[in-house]
Design a protein around this motif. Structure first.
Motif, mmCIF file in Angstrom:
data_model
loop_
_atom_site.group_PDB
_atom_site.id
_atom_site.type_symbol
_atom_site.label_atom_id
_atom_site.label_comp_id
_atom_site.label_asym_id
_atom_site.label_seq_id
_atom_site.Cartn_x
_atom_site.Cartn_y
_atom_site.Cartn_z
ATOM 1 N N THR A 135 31.979 50.493 12.038
ATOM 2 C CA THR A 135 31.461 51.252 13.171
ATOM 3 C C THR A 135 32.476 51.292 14.317
ATOM 4 O O THR A 135 32.566 52.297 15.021
ATOM 5 C CB THR A 135 30.121 50.671 13.661
ATOM 6 N N GLN B 196 26.448 53.308 10.653
ATOM 7 C CA GLN B 196 26.556 52.361 9.551
ATOM 8 C C GLN B 196 25.932 52.932 8.273
ATOM 9 O O GLN B 196 26.479 52.759 7.181
ATOM 10 C CB GLN B 196 25.890 51.038 9.925
ATOM 11 N N ILE C 280 26.842 45.416 11.540
ATOM 12 C CA ILE C 280 27.275 46.074 12.753
ATOM 13 C C ILE C 280 28.057 45.072 13.571
ATOM 14 O O ILE C 280 27.592 43.956 13.804
ATOM 15 C CB ILE C 280 26.069 46.612 13.557
#
Length: 66
Positions: free
Chosen positions: A25, A46, A61
């Motif tokens: 990300t 994601q 994440i």
């Protein structure tokens, strides 16, 4: 479809960033801005990352505990 409303980034733009080599990300945020501001779209980013390479192990994440 818009993924990141803060920066006006679409799912197509995120997919292009992934095709160009973004694999996290944070990579996507650097490449196109999605997830660079408030972060609410990072789960969607994601999901796009996971869908682009289903055989790749999903990465958490960045910056958030599991």
């Amino acid at each position: 479809m818009f993924v990141c409303l803060c920066n006006g980034v679409t799912s197509q733009t995120v997919a292009e960033a992934v095709e160009s080599g973004a694999s996290t990300t944070n990579d996507v945020a650097r490449a196109c801005g999605a997830g660079a501001d408030c972060g609410r779209c990072r789960r969607t980013v994601q999901a796009i990352l996971r869908a682009s390479a289903p055989d790749r192990t999903a990465r958490p994440i960045e910056g958030r505990p599991r």
